[in-house]
Structures are given as structure tokens and as C-alpha cells.
Scaffold this active site. Structure first.
Site, PDB file in Angstrom:
ATOM      1  N   ARG A  64       0.817  -1.230   0.000  1.00  0.00           N
ATOM      2  CA  ARG A  64       0.000   0.000   0.000  1.00  0.00           C
ATOM      3  C   ARG A  64       0.846   1.274   0.000  1.00  0.00           C
ATOM      4  O   ARG A  64       0.423   2.297  -0.510  1.00  0.00           O
ATOM      5  CB  ARG A  64      -0.934  -0.004   1.212  1.00  0.00           C
ATOM      6  CG  ARG A  64      -2.046  -1.028   1.099  1.00  0.00           C
ATOM      7  CD  ARG A  64      -2.690  -1.245   2.434  1.00  0.00           C
ATOM      8  NE  ARG A  64      -1.681  -1.546   3.446  1.00  0.00           N
ATOM      9  CZ  ARG A  64      -1.927  -1.790   4.709  1.00  0.00           C
ATOM     10  NH1 ARG A  64      -3.164  -1.757   5.145  1.00  0.00           N
ATOM     11  NH2 ARG A  64      -0.955  -2.074   5.551  1.00  0.00           N
ATOM     12  N   LYS A 175       4.997 -19.429   4.516  1.00  0.00           N
ATOM     13  CA  LYS A 175       4.379 -20.047   5.682  1.00  0.00           C
ATOM     14  C   LYS A 175       3.856 -18.951   6.613  1.00  0.00           C
ATOM     15  O   LYS A 175       4.387 -17.839   6.557  1.00  0.00           O
ATOM     16  CB  LYS A 175       5.376 -20.965   6.389  1.00  0.00           C
ATOM     17  CG  LYS A 175       6.379 -20.216   7.272  1.00  0.00           C
ATOM     18  CD  LYS A 175       6.872 -21.030   8.409  1.00  0.00           C
ATOM     19  CE  LYS A 175       7.120 -20.139   9.580  1.00  0.00           C
ATOM     20  NZ  LYS A 175       7.841 -20.610  10.683  1.00  0.00           N
ATOM     21  N   HIS A 205      11.167 -22.785   4.375  1.00  0.00           N
ATOM     22  CA  HIS A 205      12.540 -22.413   4.031  1.00  0.00           C
ATOM     23  C   HIS A 205      13.579 -23.403   4.577  1.00  0.00           C
ATOM     24  O   HIS A 205      14.711 -23.422   4.120  1.00  0.00           O
ATOM     25  CB  HIS A 205      12.853 -20.969   4.430  1.00  0.00           C
ATOM     26  CG  HIS A 205      13.045 -20.758   5.896  1.00  0.00           C
ATOM     27  ND1 HIS A 205      12.016 -20.425   6.735  1.00  0.00           N
ATOM     28  CD2 HIS A 205      14.133 -20.858   6.673  1.00  0.00           C
ATOM     29  CE1 HIS A 205      12.479 -20.315   7.958  1.00  0.00           C
ATOM     30  NE2 HIS A 205      13.762 -20.576   7.959  1.00  0.00           N
ATOM     31  N   GLU A 243      15.841 -21.982  19.824  1.00  0.00           N
ATOM     32  CA  GLU A 243      16.189 -20.584  19.553  1.00  0.00           C
ATOM     33  C   GLU A 243      16.505 -19.888  20.871  1.00  0.00           C
ATOM     34  O   GLU A 243      15.909 -20.213  21.896  1.00  0.00           O
ATOM     35  CB  GLU A 243      15.014 -19.855  18.905  1.00  0.00           C
ATOM     36  CG  GLU A 243      14.607 -20.411  17.558  1.00  0.00           C
ATOM     37  CD  GLU A 243      13.386 -19.689  17.021  1.00  0.00           C
ATOM     38  OE1 GLU A 243      13.557 -18.818  16.159  1.00  0.00           O
ATOM     39  OE2 GLU A 243      12.272 -19.986  17.473  1.00  0.00           O
ATOM     40  N   HIS A 267       8.481 -27.029   9.859  1.00  0.00           N
ATOM     41  CA  HIS A 267       9.917 -27.311   9.735  1.00  0.00           C
ATOM     42  C   HIS A 267      10.298 -28.665  10.327  1.00  0.00           C
ATOM     43  O   HIS A 267      10.996 -29.464   9.701  1.00  0.00           O
ATOM     44  CB  HIS A 267      10.747 -26.230  10.438  1.00  0.00           C
ATOM     45  CG  HIS A 267      10.467 -24.843   9.967  1.00  0.00           C
ATOM     46  ND1 HIS A 267      10.235 -24.533   8.656  1.00  0.00           N
ATOM     47  CD2 HIS A 267      10.391 -23.667  10.631  1.00  0.00           C
ATOM     48  CE1 HIS A 267      10.023 -23.231   8.534  1.00  0.00           C
ATOM     49  NE2 HIS A 267      10.111 -22.688   9.729  1.00  0.00           N
ATOM     50  N   LYS A 367      11.528 -21.183  22.188  1.00  0.00           N
ATOM     51  CA  LYS A 367      12.189 -19.881  22.201  1.00  0.00           C
ATOM     52  C   LYS A 367      12.811 -19.658  23.567  1.00  0.00           C
ATOM     53  O   LYS A 367      12.412 -20.273  24.546  1.00  0.00           O
ATOM     54  CB  LYS A 367      11.177 -18.781  21.904  1.00  0.00           C
ATOM     55  CG  LYS A 367      10.698 -18.813  20.453  1.00  0.00           C
ATOM     56  CD  LYS A 367      10.078 -17.502  20.053  1.00  0.00           C
ATOM     57  CE  LYS A 367       9.771 -17.472  18.571  1.00  0.00           C
ATOM     58  NZ  LYS A 367      10.957 -17.264  17.728  1.00  0.00           N
TER      59      LYS A 367
HETATM   60  N1  LIG Z   1       9.974 -11.884   8.245  1.00  0.00           N
HETATM   61  C1  LIG Z   1      10.473 -13.091   8.229  1.00  0.00           C
HETATM   62  O1  LIG Z   1      11.657 -13.334   8.507  1.00  0.00           O
HETATM   63  C2  LIG Z   1       9.600 -14.267   7.839  1.00  0.00           C
HETATM   64  C3  LIG Z   1      10.127 -15.542   7.930  1.00  0.00           C
HETATM   65  C4  LIG Z   1       9.360 -16.615   7.520  1.00  0.00           C
HETATM   66  C5  LIG Z   1       8.098 -16.388   7.026  1.00  0.00           C
HETATM   67  N2  LIG Z   1       7.584 -15.140   6.950  1.00  0.00           N
HETATM   68  C6  LIG Z   1       6.227 -14.956   6.399  1.00  0.00           C
HETATM   69  O2  LIG Z   1       6.284 -14.053   5.294  1.00  0.00           O
HETATM   70  C7  LIG Z   1       5.116 -13.272   5.255  1.00  0.00           C
HETATM   71  C8  LIG Z   1       5.507 -11.804   5.271  1.00  0.00           C
HETATM   72  O3  LIG Z   1       6.150 -11.529   6.493  1.00  0.00           O
HETATM   73  P1  LIG Z   1       6.757 -10.103   6.830  1.00  0.00           P
HETATM   74  O4  LIG Z   1       7.506 -10.270   8.106  1.00  0.00           O
HETATM   75  O5  LIG Z   1       7.481  -9.525   5.669  1.00  0.00           O
HETATM   76  O6  LIG Z   1       5.432  -9.244   7.086  1.00  0.00           O
HETATM   77  P2  LIG Z   1       5.316  -7.675   7.162  1.00  0.00           P
HETATM   78  O7  LIG Z   1       6.607  -7.062   7.543  1.00  0.00           O
HETATM   79  O8  LIG Z   1       4.102  -7.365   7.946  1.00  0.00           O
HETATM   80  O9  LIG Z   1       5.073  -7.260   5.630  1.00  0.00           O
HETATM   81  C9  LIG Z   1       3.888  -7.406   4.949  1.00  0.00           C
HETATM   82  C10 LIG Z   1       3.651  -6.164   4.094  1.00  0.00           C
HETATM   83  O10 LIG Z   1       2.403  -6.319   3.460  1.00  0.00           O
HETATM   84  C11 LIG Z   1       1.909  -5.036   3.178  1.00  0.00           C
HETATM   85  N3  LIG Z   1       0.447  -5.053   3.287  1.00  0.00           N
HETATM   86  C12 LIG Z   1      -0.308  -5.191   4.401  1.00  0.00           C
HETATM   87  N4  LIG Z   1      -1.607  -5.114   4.105  1.00  0.00           N
HETATM   88  C13 LIG Z   1      -1.678  -4.911   2.769  1.00  0.00           C
HETATM   89  C14 LIG Z   1      -2.730  -4.747   1.859  1.00  0.00           C
HETATM   90  N5  LIG Z   1      -4.017  -4.765   2.251  1.00  0.00           N
HETATM   91  N6  LIG Z   1      -2.441  -4.590   0.555  1.00  0.00           N
HETATM   92  C15 LIG Z   1      -1.169  -4.564   0.127  1.00  0.00           C
HETATM   93  N7  LIG Z   1      -0.121  -4.716   0.953  1.00  0.00           N
HETATM   94  C16 LIG Z   1      -0.370  -4.873   2.246  1.00  0.00           C
HETATM   95  C17 LIG Z   1       2.483  -4.085   4.209  1.00  0.00           C
HETATM   96  O11 LIG Z   1       3.057  -2.973   3.561  1.00  0.00           O
HETATM   97  P3  LIG Z   1       2.171  -1.642   3.369  1.00  0.00           P
HETATM   98  O12 LIG Z   1       1.874  -1.149   4.738  1.00  0.00           O
HETATM   99  O13 LIG Z   1       3.025  -0.756   2.551  1.00  0.00           O
HETATM  100  O14 LIG Z   1       0.942  -2.073   2.654  1.00  0.00           O
HETATM  101  C18 LIG Z   1       3.570  -4.897   4.905  1.00  0.00           C
HETATM  102  O15 LIG Z   1       4.788  -4.245   4.948  1.00  0.00           O
HETATM  103  C19 LIG Z   1       4.271 -13.693   6.454  1.00  0.00           C
HETATM  104  O16 LIG Z   1       3.326 -14.621   6.025  1.00  0.00           O
HETATM  105  C20 LIG Z   1       5.271 -14.340   7.385  1.00  0.00           C
HETATM  106  O17 LIG Z   1       4.670 -15.306   8.188  1.00  0.00           O
HETATM  107  C21 LIG Z   1       8.312 -14.078   7.342  1.00  0.00           C
END
Ligand SMILES: NC(=O)c1ccc[n+]([C@@H]2O[C@H](COP(=O)([O-])OP(=O)(O)OC[C@H]3O[C@@H](n4cnc5c(N)ncnc54)[C@H](OP(=O)(O)O)[C@@H]3O)[C@@H](O)[C@H]2O)c1
Length: 535
Positions: A64, A175, A205, A243, A267, A367
Site C-alpha cells: 500500500r 508459511k 525455508h 532458539e 519445519h 524460544k
Molecule cells: N519476516 C520473516 O523473517 C519471515 C520468515 C518466515 C516467514 N515469513 C512470512 O512471510 C510473510 C511476510 O512476512 P513479513 O515479516 O514480511 O510481514 P510484514 O513485515 O508485515 O510485511 C507485509 C507487508 O504487506 C503489506 N500489506 C499489508 N496489508 C496490505 C494490503 N491490504 N495490501 C497490500 N499490501 C499490504 C504491508 O506494507 P504496506 O503497509 O506498505 O501495505 C507490509 O509491509 C508472512 O506470512 C510471514 O509469516 C516471514
């Protein structure tokens, strides 16, 4: 084409020319998020500098937040230089790579946003030669998966394609894949309405980690281990995913997930499958995935009456981790002060098949434990005759309970494999000690180890789903874990429903940060005369 190929390239080994990715456009949903910054863009840049991407490609970010292409490129440059672990950002390579980065702001629940994406993808097809091959990476909160897949289908961007048909759409799903059995089945059915299974890439992963891939090589590219990889020789197996970190800023996510959903359902279940599977008839994706699924289907389901003899949960209290005082889970940011979420879970599983009948598989994950370590330990049986124990006294430096023959596959950190065995200490008398033979990836190979995301993104671009979770695996795993989650949701910690050994008898928090989890986890193994390894 990358301007410089500065990095030795282990991903190229065994990769035939025809298995290089075709031109593509990769659309990242959640491009403003944490995963994109920390993992996806560093991995894509690493693939680029290793010359693993095709001449023609485009990466189109969307979320967004309003940003121009140039602002997106600047933000990604910063992320790549911050989070790339072992590939330096080089100006010439980056400038050339950045020409393929684009960004369109939009709300992914809104169908209009897909009109803009569709128009941009059409433009990229002619301007960047992407040939209409589109891969949609869902890196958003899981609550957006269903709306995004539905809108992709409604807007005509996702549709069914046969294998090898040109101009394909694919979807990569991060995931967690569902919150329980019913939500994962619902998500699957929406995916299957839009796409065929071979177009769907469910990320776990762990499967992209080199050491995890090596489990199959170690077992099936050697002939000396497999004959003893059976109930006749193996006493039990321990799988640990520990962890030291707490929930950090992911409190709301973790409150819903807990250790059982966050680590064990995905995992650790993949590790169980890899360590217990039969040799596949070939290395094609379906044969290997068939074998992994068979393992899950052979795991004895939890019986609601005895579940507390097979599963233990915990939650961390305050304590010291690596010398630092840390707070209890219930005091973490955006966590309920009365939370009963499990930050630790330990299970005892039996795989009721010919190879593993009667061999306990112990799984634990948590954790704020004493050490960060993920490993699989195969504990072999004791020798049939206590020849040296009978010599008694000083002859035996092994602890009485110690069973020296353990083979450990260390997934992280310090990736490698070690084998422990008893040996005679040099000297005029017979004194026995346990020693370890150790192989470490870090020192054995000179080349860098590609990140899990590099491998998985590359495979999804190539169209090889071997290292992704297939629909039936995810379902089988939820089918196993669901009764446990339901049982835990109905019984408060400390209010065990059963009368026997009273595992789970203490309320939360029931383990100190910096420890190895609740005492009940040790009791779980003690019931079978076993002990967790000291790590
Ligand atoms: N982070 C990790 O290390 C990690 C590891 C394993 C798995 N995952 C998985 O990967 C996925 C993403 O994780 P993340 O940590 O990157 O999440 P995050 O930081 O919350 O990022 C998601 C992004 O989606 C955007 N978003 C939210 N609502 C939206 C909407 N209605 N339309 C369009 N964009 C929208 C937001 O940006 P805007 O505010 O700009 O819209 C937000 O920055 C999750 O399912 C998580 O479980 C993450």
C-alpha cells in the site's frame, strides 16, 4: 546478465543448461515488508550476481505504501547492503540489476490494484521481454492469502496451465500455510480453483537449507549408513529446533501461532520426513515428495486419552540468555499478560511402518532456550554385550547411562555431521572413552553456502517443486497436529486431563529463559528411559 560474476557458484553444480529459468516477471506482494527486505531481495541480487537469472526478467513490488520505481530501488539497495550476508553490493552490478526493479502501490484486497498490475505486466512483457511468465510471491500477512489468490484469478492473472505450457502463472505462498487443518484445506481449495498443483510453491525455508538437502544425499548417496538406519539398530531419534531469541516484534503473530504451529507443524515435520523416508525411486519432484508424505501418514495419530503422555508444552518466564536478563513471554510487546501460548513444545512420535516400528522420535522446539541449535540426532542401540562395562571401575570412562553411538546432523549453526563412538584410550590398561568424528561445512568446502531463499526462489523460477511442501504433506501434517492443538485449547496448562504421570502439571510460565525448557519435557523422555542430549 550480471556485470560481474564475483562469486563462486555452488548452485550451478548439477544444474543443466535447460534448467536455467526462462524470462519472467516476479510480483512480490508485501514488497514493503520485512521478509522482502531481509530475505527476498538479497536472495534475488545474489542470484543475479551469480549469473543465475535469465537475460530478461523484471521484479515488480507491490504494497500500500506509495513509492516510485526509483524510491523502491533506493529502499531495496539499502536492504541488500544491510542484509546480504556474504555478497558485497557492487555499484555496477547493482545499477544493472536495479533496472529490472519496479513498484506499484495498491491495496491487495482491491480488484482495481490488479488492473494496474496487469497493465504493468503487459508493459514489462514488451519492454523487458518477460514472455508473459508471471510468478506471484505472497509475502504478506497470511490473512491476505485468500483475497490475493481470489483477485489474481478474478483479474485473469492466475489460471491453470499444463506443465511446460508457455506464459505460465505460478504462486509462491509463504508459511504459515493455514492456522489449522480446516483453514489449510480452505486455502488449498482456493489455490486449486485457480491453479494446478505444479503451479503452487509452498515455502518451507528449511527445505532450502543446504544441510537439510544433504540429509537425502547423506542417506542415499552412501551405502554404509542406510543398512543401519532401521529399528534393528536405531534406539531413538531426537530432533531439536532451539532458539535463544524471544518473540521480538512479532508478538501478535506468535500469540496466534505458538511453537507447535510456528516450528513443529512445518519445519520439524519436514525433518522427520527426510530422516525417516524410504529411498525414492528417482529424484524427480513427485517421487521424493511421495516418500516424504508416506512418513507423515505412518505417524501414529495422537489418542485424546493419552495425549499428555506424548506432548508437552511450555512458556518462558524471565531469566538469563547468553548473559543478558530477559523478560517473560507474558511481558513481551503486544502479548497478553495471561497468554497461554506455547513458546516451547516437545512431542514423542512413533512411525508405525516396517522400518521404524517401536522407535521413538522426540521433537522439541522452543524460544529463549539456552542455545541456538537445530539438529537431528540418531541414537544407535547399545552393543548387545556389556563386555567393557563388566571390567568396571576405571576401565569405563563412559557414563553408565551413556550410549556412545550417536550420529548428529547439525542443521544450524556450525552446519555439519558428527559421529560419536567409543574408543580405547592409549595406555597399558583398557580404558574406554567416547570421541567424536566431525565434519563441518564451513571448513570442508571453500565456496560460500547459498541462502535457503536463493535456492527456493531459483527452483520456483525453474519450475522445480521438489523442495516445496506439497498439498498432501501440509494436510497430513495438520491432520497430525490438529488434535493436539484442540486438546491444548481445551485444557489450561497445569490442568492436565489425565491421571497417570501428570506431564503438563504446572501452569505457565513453566520454564526459565536460558534453560532447556520445562522439566516436563525431560519427564517425557524419562518415561521411555531416555534423556535429551546436552547441547
Ligand atoms: N519476516 C520473516 O523473517 C519471515 C520468515 C518466515 C516467514 N515469513 C512470512 O512471510 C510473510 C511476510 O512476512 P513479513 O515479516 O514480511 O510481514 P510484514 O513485515 O508485515 O510485511 C507485509 C507487508 O504487506 C503489506 N500489506 C499489508 N496489508 C496490505 C494490503 N491490504 N495490501 C497490500 N499490501 C499490504 C504491508 O506494507 P504496506 O503497509 O506498505 O501495505 C507490509 O509491509 C508472512 O506470512 C510471514 O509469516 C516471514
Amino acid at each position: 546478465m550480471a556485470q560481474s560474476t564475483m562469486v563462486e557458484n555452488p548452485l550451478l553444480v548439477g544444474l543443466p543448461e535447460e534448467k536455467r529459468p526462462e524470462p519472467f516477471a516476479l510480483v512480490i506482494f508485501g514488497a514493503h515488508g520485512d521478509l522482502t527486505k531481509r530475505k527476498l531481495l538479497p536472495a534475488l541480487y545474489a542470484l543475479y550476481v551469480q549469473d543465475l537469472l535469465p537475460e530478461s526478467f523484471a521484479i515488480l513490488g507491490t504494497s500500500r505504501t506509495q513509492m516510485s520505481d526509483d524510491q523502491f530501488r533506493d529502499a531495496m539497495r539499502e536492504s541488500v547492503s544491510k542484509y546480504s550476508e556474504d555478497i558485497e553490493l557492487e555499484k555496477a552490478s547493482w545499477d544493472s540489476f536495479a533496472k529490472s526493479l519496479f513498484y506499484r502501490a495498491g491495496d491487495s484486497t482491491d480488484l482495481d490494484a490488479y488492473k494496474l498490475l496487469s497493465k504493468t505486466l503487459d508493459e514489462l512483457k514488451s519492454s523487458r521481454g518477460t514472455m508473459g511468465n508471471h510468478i506471484f510471491y505472497l509475502s504478506t500477512s497470511p490473512s491476505l492469502y485468500v483475497p490475493i489468490i481470489t483477485r489474481l484469478a478474478e483479474s485473469g492473472l492466475a489460471f491453470k496451465r499444463k506443465i511446460n505450457e508457455p506464459a505460465w502463472p505460478r504462486v509462491v505462498v509463504e508459511k504459515p500455510f493455514g492456522h489449522n487443518l480446516s483453514s489449510s484445506i480452505e486455502l488449498d481449495s482456493i489455490l486449486h480453483d485457480a491453479l494446478r498443483e505444479h503451479q503452487i510453491y509452498r515455502i518451507d525455508h528449511y527445505l532450502g537449507k543446504e544441510t537439510v538437502q544433504n540429509i537425502m544425499c547423506f542417506r542415499f548417496a552412501n551405502s554404509i549408513f542406510e543398512p543401519i538406519w532401521t529399528r534393528e539398530f536405531v534406539d531413538h531419534i531426537q530432533i531439536t529446533g532451539a532458539e535463544t531469541i524471544g518473540v521480538e516484534e512479532r508478538g501478535p503473530y506468535y500469540e496466534e501461532a505458538g511453537a507447535s504451529r510456528d516450528m513443529i507443524q512445518n519445519h520439524l515435520m519436514q525433518l522427520v520426513a527426510l530422516v525417516a523416508m524410504e529411498p525414492p525411486i528417482s529424484l524427480d519432484p513427485e517421487s521424493t515428495r511421495d516418500e516424504r508424505v508416506k512418513v507423515l501418514k505412518a505417524i501414529r495419530p495422537f489418542d485424546p486419552d493419552t495425549i499428555d503422555d506424548f506432548a508437552v508444552r511450555g512458556q518462558y518466564g524471565e531469566g538469563f540468555v547468553l548473559g543478558n536478563r530477559v523478560k517473560r513471554y507474558r511481558d513481551e510487546d503486544r502479548v497478553s499478560p495471561e497468554s497461554n501460548t506455547d513458546t516451547f513444545a516437545a512431542l514423542k512420535l512413533f512411525i508405525d511402518n516396517w522400518r521404524w516400528a517401536g522407535v521413538p522420535f522426540y521433537l522439541r522446539s522452543g524460544k529463549r532456550l539456552a542455545k541456538r541449535v537445530t539438529e537431528i540426532a540418531i541414537q544407535f542401540r547399545k552393543p548387545p554385550q556389556k563386555l567393557f562395562e563388566e571390567m568396571g571401575g576405571a576401565a569405563l570412562r563412559l557414563a553408565k547411562s551413556e550410549n556412545p553411538n550417536v550420529l548428529v546432523m547439525r542443521i544450524q549453526p556450525d552446519d555439519g555431521i558428527s559421529l560419536r563412538f567409543a574408543t580405547k584410550q592409549p595406555g597399558p590398561t583398557t580404558q574406554i572413552r567416547a570421541l567424536t568424528m566431525d565434519f563441518r561445512y564451513g571448513t570442508a568446502f571453500g565456496s560460500r553456502t547459498p541462502s535457503a531463499y536463493e535456492r527456493l526462489i531459483l527452483d520456483s523460477l525453474i519450475g522445480d517443486p521438489s523442495l516445496f511442501a506439497r498439498s498432501d504433506f501440509v494436510e497430513a501434517s495438520w491432520r497430525l497436529i490438529d488434535p493436539l492443538l484442540e486438546h491444548w485449547s481445551k485444557t489450561m496448562p497445569g490442568k492436565s486431563s489425565r491421571h497417570g504421570t501428570q506431564l503438563n502439571h504446572r501452569p505457565f510460565p513453566n520454564y526459565e529463559s536460558g534453560s532447556w525448557g520445562p522439566a516436563e519435557s525431560h519427564e517425557l523422555l524419562a518415561l521411555c528411559g531416555h534423556e535429551w542430549r546436552e547441547l
